[in-house]
Design a protein around this motif. Structure first.
Motif, short mmCIF file in Angstrom:
data_model
loop_
_atom_site.label_atom_id
_atom_site.label_comp_id
_atom_site.label_asym_id
_atom_site.label_seq_id
_atom_site.Cartn_x
_atom_site.Cartn_y
_atom_site.Cartn_z
N UNK A 80 -1.51 8.11 -2.98
CA UNK A 80 -1.42 7.68 -4.38
C UNK A 80 -0.34 6.62 -4.53
N UNK A 81 0.79 6.84 -3.87
CA UNK A 81 1.89 5.87 -3.92
C UNK A 81 1.47 4.54 -3.31
N UNK A 82 0.79 4.58 -2.17
CA UNK A 82 0.35 3.35 -1.52
C UNK A 82 -0.66 2.60 -2.39
N UNK A 83 -1.58 3.32 -3.03
CA UNK A 83 -2.58 2.68 -3.89
C UNK A 83 -1.91 2.11 -5.14
N UNK A 84 -0.93 2.81 -5.70
CA UNK A 84 -0.20 2.30 -6.86
C UNK A 84 0.47 0.97 -6.52
N UNK A 113 -3.61 3.98 -11.72
CA UNK A 113 -3.75 4.43 -10.33
C UNK A 113 -4.60 5.69 -10.26
N UNK A 114 -4.33 6.65 -11.14
CA UNK A 114 -5.11 7.89 -11.14
C UNK A 114 -6.58 7.63 -11.46
N UNK A 115 -6.84 6.80 -12.49
CA UNK A 115 -8.21 6.49 -12.84
C UNK A 115 -8.91 5.76 -11.70
N UNK A 116 -8.20 4.82 -11.08
CA UNK A 116 -8.76 4.04 -9.98
C UNK A 116 -9.18 4.94 -8.83
N UNK A 117 -8.36 5.93 -8.51
CA UNK A 117 -8.66 6.82 -7.38
C UNK A 117 -9.72 7.86 -7.75
N UNK A 118 -9.66 8.37 -8.98
CA UNK A 118 -10.65 9.36 -9.41
C UNK A 118 -12.04 8.76 -9.50
#
Length: 224
Positions: free
Chosen positions: A138-142, A160-165
């Protein structure tokens, strides 16, 4: 001579050299963390101090993403200038994010240590372990999103959360990339991988999310 310089060997050399230089700059801006990784044994009692030294890592990852993404999209490899431009992007928000993630991971690690010291696995052991493993990708994607799109601190977390979910398979792939790479480095004698400790995972994550990031850029009218 020109045809030789534009051949596959030349491109591979430029690619590896770019990753190596990116990694060097990330190392130089995070000397305490790199020192901890290289010289402090990765034992349970040492994990919390190691995580806390990683607080300055966020801006450096953003700078690394900026260099590698530019290289992937245009073939440009002006590492120094591009890195520092990315490094300063949303600097304070990124430092704040790094600090929160480092402290939260340290707290989770401390709880795991208490559970293991008690000699029994509580109901929260495995959820805590899963949360700990998920925080790192999550940190790396943020940091990836910060490198491409300027956002407030609140929007960084939400997007970030929406992007990953919304992209569960790619998020799972990101988790595997991060976890597998660092486990290989930590558990084997392949210390040469320290030379690409950060830049190679950044590149693999950009490959993983490339189409999605480009779609967002096109929607926002980004040009190169």
């Amino acid at each position: 001579m020109i045809s030789r310089l534009s051949g596959p060997l030349y491109k591979i050399t430029i690619f590896v050299g770019t990753l190596f230089l990116v990694n060097t700059l990330i190392f130089l801006t995070n000397i305490p963390f790199v020192f901890s990784l290289v010289f402090i044994p990765l034992k349970t009692e040492n994990l919390i101090p190691i995580f806390l030294t990683a607080i300055p890592l966020g801006p450096a990852l953003v700078g690394g993403y900026a260099v590698i993404w530019r290289y992937m999209c245009t073939g440009e490899y002006s590492v120094w200038q591009r890195f520092w431009q990315g490094y300063k992007t949303n600097f304070w928000q990124t430092i704040g994010l790094s600090a929160l993630v480092a402290i939260f991971i340290s707290l989770l690690t401390y709880n795991l240590q208490l559970m293991m010291a008690s000699g029994r696995m509580t109901l929260f052991f495995y959820p805590t372990l899963i949360l700990l493993g998920g925080l790192i990708p999550v940190f790396f994607v943020a940091c990836l999103l910060i490198s491409r799109f300027e956002m407030s601190g609140r929007n960084i977390a939400i997007n970030t959360l929406f992007f990953m979910i919304q992209n569960p398979l790619k998020s799972l792939m990101a988790l595997l990339v991060i976890v597998v790479f660092y486990l290989v480095v930590a558990l084997t004698a392949w210390k040469v991988l320290y030379l690409l400790l950060f830049s190679l995972p950044l590149y693999l994550l950009l490959i993983n999310y490339r189409e999605l990031v480009r779609l967002i850029e096109i929607e926002k009218g980004f040009e190169y």
